[in-house]
Design a protein around this motif. Structure first.
Motif, PDB file in Angstrom:
ATOM      1  N   HIS A 184       3.999 -14.374 -24.751  1.00  0.00           N
ATOM      2  CA  HIS A 184       4.796 -13.339 -24.098  1.00  0.00           C
ATOM      3  C   HIS A 184       5.288 -13.870 -22.751  1.00  0.00           C
ATOM      4  O   HIS A 184       4.496 -14.321 -21.935  1.00  0.00           O
ATOM      5  CB  HIS A 184       3.992 -12.051 -23.914  1.00  0.00           C
ATOM      6  CG  HIS A 184       4.912 -10.886 -23.829  1.00  0.00           C
ATOM      7  ND1 HIS A 184       5.128 -10.024 -24.872  1.00  0.00           N
ATOM      8  CD2 HIS A 184       5.745 -10.499 -22.845  1.00  0.00           C
ATOM      9  CE1 HIS A 184       6.049  -9.139 -24.525  1.00  0.00           C
ATOM     10  NE2 HIS A 184       6.430  -9.401 -23.294  1.00  0.00           N
ATOM     11  N   SER A 185       6.596 -13.794 -22.563  1.00  0.00           N
ATOM     12  CA  SER A 185       7.174 -14.279 -21.308  1.00  0.00           C
ATOM     13  C   SER A 185       6.931 -13.256 -20.186  1.00  0.00           C
ATOM     14  O   SER A 185       7.097 -12.058 -20.389  1.00  0.00           O
ATOM     15  CB  SER A 185       8.673 -14.511 -21.520  1.00  0.00           C
ATOM     16  OG  SER A 185       9.303 -14.779 -20.293  1.00  0.00           O
ATOM     17  N   VAL A 186       6.534 -13.778 -19.022  1.00  0.00           N
ATOM     18  CA  VAL A 186       6.249 -12.908 -17.876  1.00  0.00           C
ATOM     19  C   VAL A 186       7.213 -13.266 -16.740  1.00  0.00           C
ATOM     20  O   VAL A 186       7.229 -14.404 -16.263  1.00  0.00           O
ATOM     21  CB  VAL A 186       4.788 -13.082 -17.388  1.00  0.00           C
ATOM     22  CG1 VAL A 186       4.501 -12.106 -16.243  1.00  0.00           C
ATOM     23  CG2 VAL A 186       3.804 -12.866 -18.536  1.00  0.00           C
ATOM     24  N   GLY A 187       8.012 -12.302 -16.341  1.00  0.00           N
ATOM     25  CA  GLY A 187       8.935 -12.512 -15.225  1.00  0.00           C
ATOM     26  C   GLY A 187       8.351 -11.931 -13.957  1.00  0.00           C
ATOM     27  O   GLY A 187       7.141 -12.041 -13.711  1.00  0.00           O
ATOM     28  N   TRP A 188       9.194 -11.305 -13.154  1.00  0.00           N
ATOM     29  CA  TRP A 188       8.739 -10.669 -11.910  1.00  0.00           C
ATOM     30  C   TRP A 188       9.771  -9.639 -11.490  1.00  0.00           C
ATOM     31  O   TRP A 188      10.938  -9.708 -11.891  1.00  0.00           O
ATOM     32  CB  TRP A 188       8.566 -11.706 -10.805  1.00  0.00           C
ATOM     33  CG  TRP A 188       9.786 -12.552 -10.610  1.00  0.00           C
ATOM     34  CD1 TRP A 188      10.941 -12.194  -9.971  1.00  0.00           C
ATOM     35  CD2 TRP A 188      10.001 -13.877 -11.109  1.00  0.00           C
ATOM     36  NE1 TRP A 188      11.844 -13.225 -10.029  1.00  0.00           N
ATOM     37  CE2 TRP A 188      11.301 -14.265 -10.721  1.00  0.00           C
ATOM     38  CE3 TRP A 188       9.206 -14.775 -11.844  1.00  0.00           C
ATOM     39  CZ2 TRP A 188      11.844 -15.508 -11.045  1.00  0.00           C
ATOM     40  CZ3 TRP A 188       9.752 -16.010 -12.160  1.00  0.00           C
ATOM     41  CH2 TRP A 188      11.045 -16.369 -11.766  1.00  0.00           C
ATOM     42  N   SER A 189       9.321  -8.687 -10.678  1.00  0.00           N
ATOM     43  CA  SER A 189      10.251  -7.713 -10.102  1.00  0.00           C
ATOM     44  C   SER A 189      10.386  -7.933  -8.598  1.00  0.00           C
ATOM     45  O   SER A 189      11.314  -7.435  -7.978  1.00  0.00           O
ATOM     46  CB  SER A 189       9.796  -6.287 -10.400  1.00  0.00           C
ATOM     47  OG  SER A 189       8.434  -6.127 -10.044  1.00  0.00           O
ATOM     48  N   ILE A 190       9.437  -8.668  -8.015  1.00  0.00           N
ATOM     49  CA  ILE A 190       9.539  -9.033  -6.596  1.00  0.00           C
ATOM     50  C   ILE A 190       9.360 -10.540  -6.452  1.00  0.00           C
ATOM     51  O   ILE A 190       8.307 -11.092  -6.791  1.00  0.00           O
ATOM     52  CB  ILE A 190       8.496  -8.289  -5.739  1.00  0.00           C
ATOM     53  CG1 ILE A 190       8.831  -6.790  -5.730  1.00  0.00           C
ATOM     54  CG2 ILE A 190       8.461  -8.848  -4.308  1.00  0.00           C
ATOM     55  CD1 ILE A 190       8.008  -5.972  -4.767  1.00  0.00           C
ATOM     56  N   ARG A 191      10.415 -11.189  -5.989  1.00  0.00           N
ATOM     57  CA  ARG A 191      10.356 -12.642  -5.765  1.00  0.00           C
ATOM     58  C   ARG A 191      10.143 -12.838  -4.268  1.00  0.00           C
ATOM     59  O   ARG A 191      11.036 -12.548  -3.468  1.00  0.00           O
ATOM     60  CB  ARG A 191      11.693 -13.243  -6.213  1.00  0.00           C
ATOM     61  CG  ARG A 191      11.696 -14.736  -6.200  1.00  0.00           C
ATOM     62  CD  ARG A 191      12.971 -15.292  -6.798  1.00  0.00           C
ATOM     63  NE  ARG A 191      12.722 -16.625  -7.312  1.00  0.00           N
ATOM     64  CZ  ARG A 191      13.536 -17.296  -8.102  1.00  0.00           C
ATOM     65  NH1 ARG A 191      14.653 -16.767  -8.502  1.00  0.00           N
ATOM     66  NH2 ARG A 191      13.227 -18.510  -8.521  1.00  0.00           N
ATOM     67  N   SER A 192       8.964 -13.336  -3.907  1.00  0.00           N
ATOM     68  CA  SER A 192       8.640 -13.443  -2.474  1.00  0.00           C
ATOM     69  C   SER A 192       9.443 -14.535  -1.777  1.00  0.00           C
ATOM     70  O   SER A 192       9.585 -14.519  -0.568  1.00  0.00           O
ATOM     71  CB  SER A 192       7.150 -13.744  -2.313  1.00  0.00           C
ATOM     72  OG  SER A 192       6.873 -15.043  -2.831  1.00  0.00           O
ATOM     73  N   LEU A 193       9.945 -15.478  -2.565  1.00  0.00           N
ATOM     74  CA  LEU A 193      10.640 -16.665  -2.027  1.00  0.00           C
ATOM     75  C   LEU A 193       9.749 -17.431  -1.045  1.00  0.00           C
ATOM     76  O   LEU A 193      10.213 -17.982  -0.050  1.00  0.00           O
ATOM     77  CB  LEU A 193      11.974 -16.272  -1.371  1.00  0.00           C
ATOM     78  CG  LEU A 193      13.037 -15.726  -2.332  1.00  0.00           C
ATOM     79  CD1 LEU A 193      14.292 -15.298  -1.570  1.00  0.00           C
ATOM     80  CD2 LEU A 193      13.431 -16.771  -3.379  1.00  0.00           C
ATOM     81  N   ASP A 194       8.439 -17.446  -1.346  1.00  0.00           N
ATOM     82  CA  ASP A 194       7.488 -18.130  -0.465  1.00  0.00           C
ATOM     83  C   ASP A 194       7.669 -19.643  -0.433  1.00  0.00           C
ATOM     84  O   ASP A 194       7.178 -20.306   0.481  1.00  0.00           O
ATOM     85  CB  ASP A 194       6.033 -17.754  -0.827  1.00  0.00           C
ATOM     86  CG  ASP A 194       5.687 -18.060  -2.282  1.00  0.00           C
ATOM     87  OD1 ASP A 194       6.611 -18.318  -3.089  1.00  0.00           O
ATOM     88  OD2 ASP A 194       4.490 -18.030  -2.624  1.00  0.00           O
ATOM     89  N   THR A 195       8.390 -20.185  -1.406  1.00  0.00           N
ATOM     90  CA  THR A 195       8.603 -21.644  -1.398  1.00  0.00           C
ATOM     91  C   THR A 195       9.669 -22.044  -0.376  1.00  0.00           C
ATOM     92  O   THR A 195       9.760 -23.213  -0.008  1.00  0.00           O
ATOM     93  CB  THR A 195       9.033 -22.164  -2.789  1.00  0.00           C
ATOM     94  OG1 THR A 195      10.114 -21.357  -3.246  1.00  0.00           O
ATOM     95  CG2 THR A 195       7.891 -22.124  -3.779  1.00  0.00           C
ATOM     96  N   ILE A 196      10.465 -21.053   0.071  1.00  0.00           N
ATOM     97  CA  ILE A 196      11.488 -21.408   1.079  1.00  0.00           C
ATOM     98  C   ILE A 196      11.342 -20.608   2.370  1.00  0.00           C
ATOM     99  O   ILE A 196      11.990 -20.921   3.361  1.00  0.00           O
ATOM    100  CB  ILE A 196      12.932 -21.263   0.521  1.00  0.00           C
ATOM    101  CG1 ILE A 196      13.153 -19.872  -0.089  1.00  0.00           C
ATOM    102  CG2 ILE A 196      13.254 -22.340  -0.484  1.00  0.00           C
ATOM    103  CD1 ILE A 196      14.624 -19.604  -0.409  1.00  0.00           C
ATOM    104  N   ALA A 197      10.481 -19.586   2.366  1.00  0.00           N
ATOM    105  CA  ALA A 197      10.317 -18.756   3.563  1.00  0.00           C
ATOM    106  C   ALA A 197       9.763 -19.593   4.713  1.00  0.00           C
ATOM    107  O   ALA A 197       8.848 -20.400   4.524  1.00  0.00           O
ATOM    108  CB  ALA A 197       9.392 -17.588   3.266  1.00  0.00           C
ATOM    109  N   LYS A 198      10.319 -19.395   5.898  1.00  0.00           N
ATOM    110  CA  LYS A 198       9.874 -20.178   7.056  1.00  0.00           C
ATOM    111  C   LYS A 198       8.959 -19.349   7.972  1.00  0.00           C
ATOM    112  O   LYS A 198       8.167 -19.898   8.718  1.00  0.00           O
ATOM    113  CB  LYS A 198      11.090 -20.659   7.875  1.00  0.00           C
ATOM    114  CG  LYS A 198      11.986 -21.622   7.115  1.00  0.00           C
ATOM    115  CD  LYS A 198      11.518 -23.058   7.294  1.00  0.00           C
ATOM    116  CE  LYS A 198      12.393 -24.036   6.553  1.00  0.00           C
ATOM    117  NZ  LYS A 198      12.257 -23.977   5.089  1.00  0.00           N
TER     118      LYS A 198
END
Ligand SMILES: [Zn+2]
Length: 251
Positions: A184-198
């Motif tokens: 089962h594929s799991v997406g998201w409804s909130i993308r924190s963008l923690d990989t680019i957040a400064k």
């Protein structure tokens, strides 16, 4: 019939119709068929890059009508940062789901054992997490998912059905492989963008919107996520929401 197949069928039919009308009725219909082609391409591209559109395969995005949310951590295990995240989750007695990369699991059984021992859930995030994963054939995608699942199931002693596509990108090959393996594929409804957040503000502003049923995408490889995880948990708790695993949220 998936949204992808419906879009293809409708677009091709409309293009043929307008080309026919262009040759018989008016040359402006040629322009119209060009517009239909551009629109169809745009819809397909958005389907590829936005998992929440459920274009190629249906993913779990958000559960309606519940006071629970799922914290999900991708791209680990990472000895240093994953362990710190486990400590914080333990302090607040919060359960989460870790979508781990197969080759990293193989290199760090110890961290995986800790995740499992604390009662968290582990899902499949491919073997290689290659930049070219989306170009792989169905059989290559299947091979990646099977190899990773074998490792996860060997460690958890449980069948794993959860898969998160790298970068949230889906396409017909990935859809076929996921269906064939009964995942089962799991997406998201909130993308924190923690990989680019400064900054803390950048990260927290995304998570502050959380409401019941949300799936929050984080990465247990990011120091900024470690630094502000307590605040994220407090936001969830202030809203009287309970953080649970993906399986608990959707089952
Ligand atoms: Zn990832």
């Amino acid at each position: 019939m998936s949204k992808f197949h419906k879009t293809l069928l409708v677009s091709v039919s409309l293009i043929f119709l307008t080309l026919y009308l262009g040759s018989k009725v008016h040359v402006l219909f040629f322009f119209l068929s060009f517009l239909i082609l551009i629109t169809a391409l745009f819809v397909i591209v958005m389907g590829v890059i936005k998992i929440e559109n459920n274009f190629f395969l249906k993913s779990w995005i958000k559960k309606e009508g519940v006071q629970k949310v799922a914290l999900t951590f991708d791209d680990g295990p990472n000895k240093e940062t994953t362990e710190k995240i486990l400590e914080i989750l333990g302090q607040y007695n919060v359960k989460a789901t870790f979508f781990c990369i197969g080759h990293k699991i193989e290199e760090d059984f110890e961290t995986i054992e800790k995740i499992v021992a604390q009662g968290h859930e582990i899902g499949n995030h491919t073997w290689s997490h290659s930049y070219f994963f989306d170009l792989y054939s169905t059989s290559k995608v299947k091979e990646e998912l099977q190899k990773t699942n074998a490792l996860i199931e060997g460690m958890t002693k449980q069948e794993n059905k959860l898969f998160r596509p790298p970068y949230g990108v889906t396409n017909p090959h990935i859809a076929k492989a996921v269906k064939a393996l009964g995942l089962h594929s799991v997406g998201w409804s909130i993308r924190s963008l923690d990989t680019i957040a400064k900054t803390k503000k950048e990260l927290i502003s995304k998570v502050e919107k959380v409401s019941g049923g949300d799936v929050i995408l984080l990465h247990d490889t990011m120091q900024i996520t470690v630094d502000h995880l307590e605040e994220i948990i407090k936001i969830i708790q202030r809203k009287n929401l309970q953080a649970v695993t993906v399986s608990e949220l959707f089952n």
